[in-house]
Write an enzyme that holds these catalytic residues in place. Structure first.
Site, short mmCIF file in Angstrom:
data_model
loop_
_atom_site.label_atom_id
_atom_site.label_comp_id
_atom_site.label_asym_id
_atom_site.label_seq_id
_atom_site.Cartn_x
_atom_site.Cartn_y
_atom_site.Cartn_z
N LEU A 90 0.84 -1.20 -0.03
CA LEU A 90 -0.04 -0.06 0.09
C LEU A 90 0.77 1.19 0.00
O LEU A 90 1.86 1.18 0.67
CB LEU A 90 -0.99 -0.03 1.17
N ASP A 91 0.35 2.28 -0.55
CA ASP A 91 1.25 3.60 -0.72
C ASP A 91 1.35 4.02 0.78
O ASP A 91 0.51 3.72 1.66
CB ASP A 91 0.47 4.62 -1.64
N ASN A 92 2.54 4.83 1.12
CA ASN A 92 2.70 5.35 2.24
C ASN A 92 1.64 6.07 3.00
O ASN A 92 1.15 5.69 4.28
CB ASN A 92 3.92 6.29 2.29
N THR B 38 -1.73 5.77 2.02
CA THR B 38 -2.87 4.52 2.25
C THR B 38 -2.88 3.75 3.37
O THR B 38 -2.00 3.33 3.75
CB THR B 38 -3.17 3.76 0.91
#
Length: 285
Positions: free
Chosen positions: A124-126, A128
Site C-alpha cells: 500500500l502507498d505510504n 494509504t
C-alpha cells in the site's frame, strides 16, 4: 517513564526533529509526541529541543514518554502462516530512499521469537491505510504471491472523491504509464508505448458533491486508484499528487482518503484454514 530513541542517518540531515520522530518512531502516537515536546522531554544529544530544531547526521534523538506505548501494529488476524495488519497512514510497507521505520520492521519485531520471516505479500502507498498481508514462512509467501498473481485473492477499497458519479457504478479501462524517476504515473485513454492496461471497478456507496466509493482493482498498478479516478474527473480527497488541492483545502482535508478495507482469501486448498475467509475493517473516514 519510557524512553524511545533513534540515530539520525545521513539522508535525514536538515530534517525537523518532529518530522524525524514521526517517521522513525511511529510506535509513539502523535499526541504523545506533542505532549513530550510541551514537557520539554525531547532531547537531541542530551539537550532539550523544540519541534522545529533541524537535525544533523549521527545525532541521537530521545523521546521520554510518561508511560510505555503499545505497539503501533493493529493485528487483524494471525496464525502460523500469515499476519494481517491494519496499516496506519504515514508508514511505508517496505524501505525506500527516505528511510524510517517500516511496517515490515514492526511486523518482524512483533513475531520475534515466534518466527524469523515476515514478508509483505502486497503493498500500500505510504499515505494509504488498511489491510496488508504478511507471510510468516517461505511456503506461505509462495502460495500467497501465486494467489495474488492469479487474482484469487480479492481486495476492496473505500475512498472519497470529488463530485457525483455518473453512472453510479462502472468498470473503467485505460492505460497507465509509470515514471519511476518522478514517482508518478500517467493515465491514457488509448494504448501508448510503455503503458500497461488497467481495469478499475467502482460503485458509489454515497453519491453527492463528495462521493464515497467502493473500489475493486481488477489490475493492481502503482497509484492506480488515485491516478485513474483523477483521470475520470473525480480525484481523491487529500491526494497531493493527482488531486484537487483547492477542493481539499475547501473541505479541510489534510490526508489521503483511501483505505484498503476488505480482503477475501482463496488459496485453492494450499492453506485450507484461510480459504473463503473474509476480513474487513471499519473505514476510518
Amino acid at each position: 517513564m519510557a524512553l524511545y530513541e533513534a540515530i539520525v542517518p545521513r539522508e535525514a540531515a536538515g530534517q525537523r526533529v518532529d518530522v524525524f520522530i514521526k517517521k522513525n518512531l511511529p510506535e509513539i502516537p502523535s499526541v504523545v509526541v506533542m505532549a513530550a515536546f510541551r514537557r520539554r522531554d525531547v532531547k537531541v544529544d542530551g539537550t532539550r529541543v523544540k519541534q522545529d530544531m533541524r537535525l544533523t547526521p549521527g545525532s541521537r534523538v530521545q523521546v521520554y514518554c510518561m508511560e510505555q506505548q503499545s505497539p503501533a501494529l493493529d493485528i487483524v488476524y494471525e496464525d502460523e502462516d500469515i499476519l494481517l495488519i491494519n496499516k496506519p497512514a504515514g508508514i511505508n510497507v517496505e524501505p525506500d530512499e527516505k528511510g524510517g521505520v517500516t511496517l515490515t520492521d514492526l511486523a518482524k519485531k512483533h513475531i520475534a521469537g515466534k518466527a524469523d520471516f515476515a514478508h509483505a505479500c502486497h503493498r500500500l502507498d505510504n499515505k494509504t491505510c488498511g489491510l496488508v498481508l504478511f507471510a510468516k514462512n517461505p511456503r506461505a509467501e509462495e502460495i500467497l504471491h501465486r494467489a495474488f498473481k492469479n487474482r484469487t485473492l480479492d481486495k476492496r477499497y473505500q475512498c472519497l472523491v470529488r463530485g457525483m458519479m455518473k453512472p453510479p457504478a462502472a468498470t473503467c479501462r485505460a492505460y497507465l504509464k509509470k515514471d519511476a524517476k518522478a514517482a508518478v504515473v500517467t493515465v491514457y485513454d488509448r494504448e501508448v508505448p510503455g503503458a500497461r492496461p488497467i481495469i478499475t471497478e467502482y460503485e458509489a456507496i454515497e453519491n453527492g458533491p463528495v462521493s464515497r466509493l467502493r473500489i475493486h482493482l481488477v489490475t493492481g498498478r502503482t497509484h492506480q486508484i488515485r491516478a485513474h479516478m483523477a483521470a475520470l474527473g473525480h480525484p481523491l480527497l487529500g491526494d497531493d499528487i493527482y488531486g484537487d488541492r483547492a477542493f481539499n483545502r475547501a473541505n479541510h482535508v489534510r490526508r489521503l482518503m483511501l483505505c484498503a478495507c476488505e480482503l477475501t482469501l482463496e488459496t485453492g486448498g494450499e492453506l485450507p484454514r484461510l480459504d473463503g475467509r473474509h476480513f474487513a475493517i471499519k473505514c476510518p473516514f
